[in-house]
Design an enzyme around this catalytic site. Sequence first.
Site: not given
Ligand SMILES: NC(=O)c1ccc[n+]([C@@H]2O[C@H](COP(=O)([O-])OP(=O)(O)OC[C@H]3O[C@@H](n4cnc5c(N)ncnc54)[C@H](O)[C@@H]3O)[C@@H](O)[C@H]2O)c1
Length: 362
Positions: A198, A264-265
Site C-alpha cells: 500500500k 510521506r508516500n
Molecule cells: N507514521 C505512521 O503513521 C505509521 C503508521 C503505521 C506504521 N508505520 C510504520 O512504522 C515504521 C516507523 O514509521 P515512523 O512513521 O515512526 O517513522 P519515523 O521516521 O518517525 O521513525 C523511524 C524509527 O526508525 C528508526 N530508524 C530509522 N532508520 C533507521 C536505521 N537505519 N537504523 C536504525 N533505526 C532506524 C528511527 O530512529 C525511528 O525510531 C515504518 O515502517 C512505518 O511504515 C508508520
Amino acid sequence: MAVVTVLGAGAMGSALTTPAVAANQARLWGTWLDGAILDELRAGRRHPRTDATVDPRVRLYDADALEEAMAEAEVVVLAISSEGVLEVLGLAVRYLRAGTIVPFVTKGFGRDRHGLVRLLPPLLEEVIPPDLRERCPLVAIGGPCKANEVGAGRPTGAVYASRHPGVAGAVADLLATDAYRVELSDDVEGVEAAAATKNVYAIALGVCEGLGEGGQPFHDLEAAVFTQAVAEMRHLTAVLGGDEATVGGLAGAGDLQVTGRSGRNKLYGVRIGRGEPAGEALEAMAAGQAVEGAPAARLARELVEQRADQLSRDALPLLHAINDLLDGAGDPAELLAEAALPPRRPARTGRRPAWGPTSGPT
Ligand SMILES: NC(=O)c1ccc[n+]([C@@H]2O[C@H](COP(=O)([O-])OP(=O)(O)OC[C@H]3O[C@@H](n4cnc5c(N)ncnc54)[C@H](O)[C@@H]3O)[C@@H](O)[C@H]2O)c1
C-alpha cells in the site's frame, strides 16, 4: 501491570505509547537517531513529528539503555523503519526473554541472505535465535493507523495478526482502548503483503492529487488508480501466501485509503504529480525520514522478476507505471491512465447489440 516497551521513538513508536500507557507500564526507547526527539519529550514538549503529547508516565530510554528498557518486558514493539528494523532487532534479541511477544508496525519488504525479496516476518524470525523463535512470537500490526491520530487518542482500527493462536489477542488485551480498537487475524502474510504494497500504491494516489494542483481535479483517475491498486494488492498478496480477503479490509483497502490521504508516500507522489523530477523530490524529502514506498516499489518490481512463474508483469500495470514514474520516464497522467483505466477502445465484436437500432444499412 505489564511492561510494554516500544523500540523506536519516531512518529509511530511514540504514538503507540498513548494506548500502551492506559493499562501498562509503557516504556519508549529511542535509537541513536532519536536523541533530539527524546530531548523534546523530556522537556515536556510535543513530539516533533506528530505534534501529539507523550504521556508523562511513559518512561524514556536513550539508545545506550536498551537493556534497562527491555528488562521484564512482556511485549516489545518494533516501531523502526524497514531500513533499520533488522539491525535494531539484532541488538534487542540479547535481552529477549522466552515468552516476550514481539509485535511490529514496520511496513515494507526486505531481502534474505540470497538476495531474494521477502516479506518482513521470515526475515525478523531469522534474527531471533532458534531457541527463542517459537517462544518469542511475532505479531504483525496493520490497518489504517496514522501516528498523529493514534498519539492523540483519536478513533483508530488496527489489525493484529499472528500465526500463534491466542498471541495477537494477548497483545490486544494489553494495548486496545476504547479509541484504539484491534481486529484479530491469523493472516500474517496477508497483513504484511498489504502493508508493504500500500505504501507503493499510495505514491500513485498522491500523484493524482499533485496533478489536480493545477486547478482541475483528477478525482476520476484517482478512483481508477485506487481500484487498480486494490486489484494488484490482491494479486501480490495471494502469490505471497496471504488471503486476498485481507486486502478488502482494514489492513488493505483501509490502510491504502489513509496512506493516500496523508503521509510521506503520498506527499512524494504529490510532488511528482506537480511536475518535480522524482529523484529530486525524493532527495528533498528524505532528510532524516524514509519514504518507504520508493524502495518498496523497486523491491516489488524485483519480486515480480523473481517470481515470474506466478507474477506476470501484465497483471501489475500500475506497479510498473509507478516504477516508471520513479525512473522519471513518461508523463504522470498518461502513465497512470494507461495503467488504471480500461483500454482505449473496448473490444468490438462487429455485431450490433440485440437492443441496438434496427434501421439503416447493416
Ligand atoms: N507514521 C505512521 O503513521 C505509521 C503508521 C503505521 C506504521 N508505520 C510504520 O512504522 C515504521 C516507523 O514509521 P515512523 O512513521 O515512526 O517513522 P519515523 O521516521 O518517525 O521513525 C523511524 C524509527 O526508525 C528508526 N530508524 C530509522 N532508520 C533507521 C536505521 N537505519 N537504523 C536504525 N533505526 C532506524 C528511527 O530512529 C525511528 O525510531 C515504518 O515502517 C512505518 O511504515 C508508520
